[in-house]
Design an enzyme around this catalytic site. Structure first.
Site, PDB file in Angstrom:
ATOM      1  N   GLY A 119       6.168 -16.384  -4.330  1.00  0.00           N
ATOM      2  CA  GLY A 119       4.763 -16.443  -4.333  1.00  0.00           C
ATOM      3  C   GLY A 119       4.318 -15.044  -5.111  1.00  0.00           C
ATOM      4  N   ARG A 125      -1.432 -29.564 -12.274  1.00  0.00           N
ATOM      5  CA  ARG A 125      -2.098 -28.499 -11.642  1.00  0.00           C
ATOM      6  C   ARG A 125      -3.576 -28.667 -11.305  1.00  0.00           C
ATOM      7  NH1 ARG A 125      -1.419 -23.635 -12.439  1.00  0.00           N
ATOM      8  NH2 ARG A 125      -1.109 -23.094 -10.336  1.00  0.00           N
ATOM      9  N   TYR A 135       5.466 -24.904 -12.979  1.00  0.00           N
ATOM     10  CA  TYR A 135       4.949 -26.028 -12.273  1.00  0.00           C
ATOM     11  C   TYR A 135       4.184 -26.923 -13.313  1.00  0.00           C
ATOM     12  CZ  TYR A 135       6.321 -23.462  -8.177  1.00  0.00           C
ATOM     13  OH  TYR A 135       7.125 -22.582  -7.352  1.00  0.00           O
ATOM     14  N   CYS A 194      -6.209 -42.550 -17.381  1.00  0.00           N
ATOM     15  CA  CYS A 194      -6.971 -43.345 -16.723  1.00  0.00           C
ATOM     16  C   CYS A 194      -7.403 -43.028 -15.234  1.00  0.00           C
ATOM     17  CB  CYS A 194      -6.883 -44.997 -16.881  1.00  0.00           C
ATOM     18  SG  CYS A 194      -6.900 -45.469 -18.685  1.00  0.00           S
ATOM     19  N   GLU A 195      -8.052 -41.938 -15.106  1.00  0.00           N
ATOM     20  CA  GLU A 195      -8.018 -41.284 -13.763  1.00  0.00           C
ATOM     21  C   GLU A 195      -9.282 -40.428 -13.956  1.00  0.00           C
ATOM     22  OE1 GLU A 195      -6.783 -41.371 -10.736  1.00  0.00           O
ATOM     23  OE2 GLU A 195      -5.352 -42.982 -11.129  1.00  0.00           O
ATOM     24  N   GLY A 205       9.186 -18.133  -8.213  1.00  0.00           N
ATOM     25  CA  GLY A 205       9.436 -19.159  -9.514  1.00  0.00           C
ATOM     26  C   GLY A 205       8.262 -18.827 -10.331  1.00  0.00           C
ATOM     27  N   ARG A 206       7.034 -18.716 -10.191  1.00  0.00           N
ATOM     28  CA  ARG A 206       5.959 -18.567 -10.861  1.00  0.00           C
ATOM     29  C   ARG A 206       5.996 -17.329 -11.724  1.00  0.00           C
ATOM     30  NH1 ARG A 206       0.906 -20.494  -9.953  1.00  0.00           N
ATOM     31  NH2 ARG A 206       1.685 -21.113  -7.757  1.00  0.00           N
TER      32      ARG A 206
HETATM   33  C1  LIG Z   1       8.360 -22.758  -4.310  1.00  0.00           C
HETATM   34  C2  LIG Z   1       9.284 -21.976  -3.545  1.00  0.00           C
HETATM   35  C3  LIG Z   1       9.172 -20.741  -3.995  1.00  0.00           C
HETATM   36  C4  LIG Z   1       8.600 -20.166  -5.173  1.00  0.00           C
HETATM   37  O1  LIG Z   1       7.145 -19.911  -5.094  1.00  0.00           O
HETATM   38  P1  LIG Z   1       6.433 -19.277  -6.038  1.00  0.00           P
HETATM   39  O2  LIG Z   1       5.096 -19.161  -5.885  1.00  0.00           O
HETATM   40  O3  LIG Z   1       6.940 -20.151  -7.758  1.00  0.00           O
HETATM   41  O4  LIG Z   1       7.081 -17.881  -6.487  1.00  0.00           O
HETATM   42  C5  LIG Z   1      10.025 -19.667  -3.198  1.00  0.00           C
HETATM   43  N1  LIG Z   1      10.768 -20.027  -1.940  1.00  0.00           N
HETATM   44  C6  LIG Z   1      10.481 -21.276  -1.674  1.00  0.00           C
HETATM   45  C7  LIG Z   1      11.133 -21.589  -0.231  1.00  0.00           C
HETATM   46  C8  LIG Z   1       9.845 -22.166  -2.171  1.00  0.00           C
HETATM   47  O5  LIG Z   1       9.400 -23.430  -1.712  1.00  0.00           O
END
Ligand SMILES: *Cc1c(COP(=O)(O)O)cnc(C)c1O
Length: 869
Positions: free
Chosen positions: A708, A783, A843, A814-815, A746-747
């Site tokens: 997150g 997104r 993403y 086409c949206e 992730g992000r």
């Molecule tokens: C998607 C997800 C993440 C990564 O989230 P980011 O916002 O991309 O850092 C981490 N843990 C879980 C369980 C997730 O579902």
């Protein structure tokens, strides 16, 4: 009756007095005002150089321990440097202040403390120094500048019973006309007076301060004293906006407000003006103009007795954070007499000032404003205890007040109805409409506030064209006006030629290995974090995974497909680096997870009740729902009762019991509260929460604090302070040295490393709208359509050209939702130009599809730069 010729008062803030360029602007503004017919005389009120008041406070903090020398030297250096730039002799001009500071600090180190009286003397030096330099510089150009000590101009009101702090550090003046001062200045030969904000003198002639942000107030007092024609407050933003422009890029400049509206906005969280400065100008009916020093030609906001138009109208949406709600339920009888009086008396005893109130027959809710109250947990606990004598009090921290500000808001409630739909899914703690009918406020969870503000703003002002009230948007101003293009130092600006070449092959995602490495290193070098897992759903590109694997990261997978993908790429990967976190998955997937040698996270009781044999004798992590989600959009908030993830705290004892029965060991606890979070305290709160859950699970040795971690997406957004995240977690670790801490972002790892390149296909103008068509759209990047996500968009072919059109950037799908960017300022585009969408590494490609049977953009890892590590 005003004296003739009359005065204009100009106030310049810290950033406006800190460089030669700004001082040149100040000199120009002054000479313009001198030639105006109505205003023959100019009073200039200045703040200290940017950062100096904080440094002087540092002296106050350090001097009692004799540790002030470094800060003092830094202050002296800063002024000598500006003196050099201005071509004035700072050493000579500031000799008196330099030695006063030396002497005062030495005295404090001998006595071992600094009284409020001495604090005022120390702090007043900042403004004295900035104005001495400025007066010498402007005087050299204009010849008729007189430096005056503000302590001979402003006298504070005596408050013999107030505390010393109040009397010396936060005093007030009377906003009255000062004929004696007018006469004194009328006799002077110089037409320009330069003086200090923030400082004044008391009856005894001692230095006193008007409180933090008091320079605006000084200028307002002086404008009143001189019966000035107008007061101009010069800052580094162009005025007041219809929302906080740092949050809502489409916020519109408000060209005209009346005093009451401006007061409401200033107190509701718009930080352009100090709310206290409006009283004096309002009382004497002096117009107040907000102007922008970096852009002196920009018109800014005018605040005067008459606003634009007389009808009802919402003018702005604001949010105030950090608010605490207290709801009190009567214990006694329905309609019990004196209930309000009794409960409010408790607040008074505790010295707490109440901001908003809502009452019903059996319950009263109030909010406490963090600006007005010191709200530490101990103070709140004491309050709750004492309220307990008359009622049942519930305290909800972490709320925000979202307000619609305007005039006669009540009479347009029905028009607001569509906008109020956004509250459908929110818990609203309190609604209040001000008695003055200037605002309508909603108290909601803090995590929801920013999204609400931007939705409301879009609904209320999205279609609003320019008129007498609404000026250009912040986006527009910052694209055209502010010196720095957004993301000026992004990696892709330096690799433009390569990217343009790549885009000739068609729509492409390009990734920067350097940025991936940097982001990985920032996380792996955090002292408090033991393991970092990459949440591969953000981007499973094999080259990215290899690069991160080589840097020691583990992988967090949410499906057997992701687990297999990792196993295939890295057959030798240790178990400790592979994490599997399924949600509502069938039985078979848990078996597969264990078979693949992954650590498995459980987020429901059901699997243990229904398929105990799968878990018998194993070790697992348990995902717990901390009960309050954070995140940039509803779909990416992954905690709270409305979220499908995690085990609720109430169920933990039952889970522990089930585990015990089948000899299942819970060795780790996990929580992931949302995505795109940029508040540094989030992960340490999660750690504290998980540590509490540990009571049920004696074998826990790992805490997975989730991902997150956010990155700046809009121009002007602040980055997550990773140092602060680390520091707060280090603090936690001190108390829990045996627990391993994990992150699974992730992000944060991949977002900034990736950009999407696409060529312009067609242009179209329809009514007031300009469309720029791209060769790919939501099939490559969903997104914006899915979350309303914002991606900065630049025309790479025309990098450096001034923006000229406001355009909708759309794809070929086409949206009608196939819009990649709304109301963006771009240079005039042509077919074949390459547009770049920033922050597309997470993403992006991972969520792409072949919708409409259009292939999504290809992916390319750029070659490492030769000068790279
Ligand atoms: C998607 C997800 C993440 C990564 O989230 P980011 O916002 O991309 O850092 C981490 N843990 C879980 C369980 C997730 O579902």
């Amino acid at each position: 009756m005003a004296t003739n010729p009359s005065w204009v008062v100009l106030k310049f803030g810290g950033t406006s007095v800190s460089s030669r360029g700004r001082w040149e602007t100040i000199a120009e503004v002054i000479s313009e005002r001198l030639t105006e017919e109505a205003t023959g005389r100019v009073m200039v009120v200045c703040s200290a150089l940017s950062g100096v008041t904080n440094q002087l406070e540092e002296i106050i903090a350090q001097a009692p321990r004799g540790a002030h020398h470094e800060v003092l030297a830094a202050i002296v250096q800063k002024h000598l440097r500006l003196g050099d730039d201005l071509g004035v002799d700072a050493e000579l001009l500031l000799h008196e202040e330099f030695s006063a500071l030396e002497r005062l600090a030495l005295g404090a180190s001998l006595v071992g403390e600094v009284s409020p009286r001495v604090q005022a003397q120390i702090l007043s030096c900042g403004e004295l120094m900035s104005t001495r330099l400025g007066a010498a510089f402007v005087g050299g150009l204009l010849k008729e500048v007189r430096w005056m000590d503000a302590r001979t101009l402003l006298r504070t009101v005596a408050e013999p019973h107030a505390s010393l702090r109040r009397r010396y550090l936060s005093a007030a003046c009377e906003a009255s006309i000062d004929r004696e001062l007018q006469a004194r200045l009328a006799g002077a030969s110089e037409r320009v007076v330069m003086t200090q904000g923030f400082i004044a003198s008391n009856d005894a002639g001692e230095s006193v301060l008007l409180g933090r942000g008091g320079s605006d107030t000084s200028a307002a007092y002086l404008a009143a004293a001189l019966q000035a024609e107008r007061l101009e407050i010069w800052t580094d933003v162009p005025g007041m906006f219809s929302a906080n422009p740092r949050q809502v890029a489409t916020a519109r400049l408000l060209k005209r407000l009346d005093y009451a509206e401006a007061q409401e906005l200033a107190t509701m969280g718009a930080r352009v003006l100090h709310p206290r400065c409006l009283g004096p100008v309002r009382e004497h009916n002096i117009a107040l103009h907000i102007r922008c020093t970096p852009e002196p030609r920009q018109e800014g906001t005018v605040i005067a007795a008459q606003a634009v138009g007389q009808g009802p109208q919402v003018k702005a949406v604001s949010a105030k954070h950090g608010v605490t709600v207290i709801s009190m339920e009567t214990l006694g009888m329905w309609q019990q007499v004196g209930f309000l009086a009794d409960t409010f008396a408790v607040f008074k005893e505790h010295g707490l000032s109440i901001d908003m109130v809502a009452t019903s027959e059996s319950e009263v809710s109030v909010t406490l404003d963090p600006m007005a109250n010191a709200l530490d947990p101990a103070a709140l606990a004491r309050l709750q205890r004492d309220l307990g004598r008359t009622c049942k009090a519930r305290i909800v921290e972490g709320c925000a007040v979202v307000s619609l500000v305007g005039r006669q808001v009540r009479s347009i409630l029905s028009q607001l109805a569509p906008a109020l739909n956004v509250f459908e899914e929110q818990q609203i703690y309190l609604v209040s409409q001000s008695a003055s009918d200037l605002n309508l406020s909603f108290v909601v969870d803090e995590a929801q506030a920013d999204r609400l503000v931007s939705r409301l703003h879009q609904l209320l002002f999205g279609e609003q064209g320019p008129d007498a009230l609404f000026g250009p948007s912040w986006e527009e101003l910052s694209g055209r006006v502010l010196p720095q293009a957004p993301f000026a130092d992004a990696w892709w600006r330096g690799r433009r030629d390569e990217l343009l070449k790549l885009a000739e092959q068609g729509a492409t995602y390009a990734y920067s290995p350097e940025t991936l490495r940097t982001q990985a290193a920032r996380l792996t070098s955090m002292a408090s974090i033991d393991r970092v897992f990459f949440a591969i759903k953000a981007n499973p590109n094999p080259e990215i995974l290899r690069l991160l694997e080589a840097r020691g990261l583990g992988f967090e997978c949410v499906s057997p497909g992701e687990v297999a993908h990792i196993r295939e790429l890295f057959p030798q990967l240790e178990t400790g680096r592979l994490l599997f976190t399924p949600n509502f998955a069938p039985r078979r997937e848990y078996e597969q997870g264990f078979e693949a040698g992954a650590m498995v996270t459980l987020d429901n009781l059901y699997p243990l009740e229904a398929w105990p044999e799968v878990f018998e004798g194993r070790e697992v992590l348990v995902r717990v729902d901390p009960g309050q989600g954070a995140g940039h959009h509803r779909y990416v908030r992954t905690a709270g009762p409305k979220s499908k993830f995690g085990v609720s705290v109430e169920e933990l004892p039952r889970l522990a019991e089930l585990a015990e029965q089948i000899n299942l060991k819970v060795v780790g606890l996990h929580a992931h509260v949302g995505s795109g979070v940029r508040r540094a305290g989030t992960w340490s709160s999660t750690a504290v929460f998980l540590a509490q859950c540990r009571a049920h699970f004696p074998d826990v040795r790992w805490l997975n604090l989730g991902g997150g971690l956010g990155v700046p997406e809009r121009p002007g957004q602040e980055a997550l302070d990773l140092g602060a995240v680390d520091a707060s977690l280090a603090e936690f670790k001190k108390a829990h040295p045996t627990l391993e801490l994990w992150l699974e972002p992730g992000r944060f790892l991949v977002s900034e490393a990736g950009v999407l390149l696409a060529r312009v296909t067609q242009l179209k103008t329809k009514g007031a709208y300009h469309y720029v068509g791209l060769e790919t759209g939501m099939n490559s990047l969903i997104r914006p359509a899915l979350y309303g996500a914002y991606h900065a968009i630049v025309n790479l072919t025309r990098q450096g050209e001034a923006p000229e059109v406001e355009a909708e950037i759309v794809g070929p799908i086409c949206e009608s939702g196939d819009v990649l960017g709304h109301a963006r300022w771009l240079p005039r585009c042509a077919e074949g130009d390459v547009l770049l969408l920033a922050n597309a590494g997470s993403y992006g490609r991972a969520m792409s599809s072949r919708y409409n049977l259009r292939e999504p953009a290809a992916e390319v890892m750029l070659p490492a730069l030769e000068l790279g590590e």
